[in-house]
Enzyme design. Structure first.
Site, PDB file in Angstrom:
ATOM      1  N   HIS A 146       0.836  -1.191   0.000  1.00  0.00           N
ATOM      2  CA  HIS A 146       0.000   0.000   0.000  1.00  0.00           C
ATOM      3  C   HIS A 146       0.875   1.246   0.000  1.00  0.00           C
ATOM      4  CE1 HIS A 146      -3.567  -2.388   0.705  1.00  0.00           C
ATOM      5  NE2 HIS A 146      -2.949  -2.993   1.713  1.00  0.00           N
TER       6      HIS A 146
ATOM      7  N   GLY B 273      12.884 -23.006   5.042  1.00  0.00           N
ATOM      8  CA  GLY B 273      11.474 -22.969   5.418  1.00  0.00           C
ATOM      9  C   GLY B 273      11.085 -21.684   6.126  1.00  0.00           C
TER      10      GLY B 273
END
Length: 188
Positions: free
Chosen positions: A85, A114
């Site tokens: 944004h 991971g």
């Protein structure tokens, strides 16, 4: 009994959704191994080159382009963001209605552990290792080994050895596919 049947139906729908998403990826190389489940927003913006592995539960927001070069290995639960944004405005707080899109590129023969998060606009160089749980907020140069939140350079690969293995085409997924790699366990 009914709960078990419901779970099977939900799993079946999830698998069908995942396969539909995978088919929508426009640009794919050879020897691609993607573990389910996976979520890809805008799969048409995802490019996967050859000899790429993506672990289970990956979430890739490809509002902007995302490119994985060849030989990339991704651990489970990867998150990639390509949109943000606009908070730098004089219209509204905390942000306005503008969405800022930035491409993410992952270089050749890179290993991402991971639970890694990659933010918009990041370029990860060739031969990089990103430690599990890292949050990548800045570009990473070739051959760097990084970890942490935010990810910081810990050290660099042995570039001479890396180039020798690359020259000999000793790419993990190629070797694994052709059963030419030892899968023994080593303890320190």
């Amino acid at each position: 009994m009914m709960q078990k049947l419901n779970r099977k139906i939900v799993n079946l729908f999830w698998k069908l959704y995942c396969y539909k998403v995978l088919k929508a990826i426009c640009r794919k190389g050879d020897n691609i191994d993607i573990k389910l489940p996976i979520t890809i927003v805008n799969p048409k913006n995802l490019t996967l080159h050859s000899d790429t592995y993506i672990g289970p539960e990956a979430w890739i927001s490809a509002h902007a382009n995302v490119e994985f070069d060849s030989g990339v290995i991704i651990g489970p639960r990867l998150k990639i963001y390509t949109a943000n944004h606009n908070y730098l405005n004089d219209v509204a707080i905390p942000y306005d209605g503008v969405t800022i899109l930035k491409k993410v590129t992952i270089g050749k023969n890179t290993w991402i552990g991971g639970d890694v998060i990659i933010l918009p606009g990041i370029n990860i160089g060739e031969g990089v290792v990103v430690g599990g749980g890292s949050v990548v907020t800045k570009n990473i140069p070739d051959h760097a080994i990084v970890g942490g939140n935010p990810a910081q350079i810990i050290k660099y690969r042995d570039v001479e050895l890396y180039n020798k293995l690359k020259e000999e085409d000793k790419i993990y997924l190629k070797l694994k596919t052709n059963n030419k790699i030892d899968f023994s366990t080593k303890y320190d």
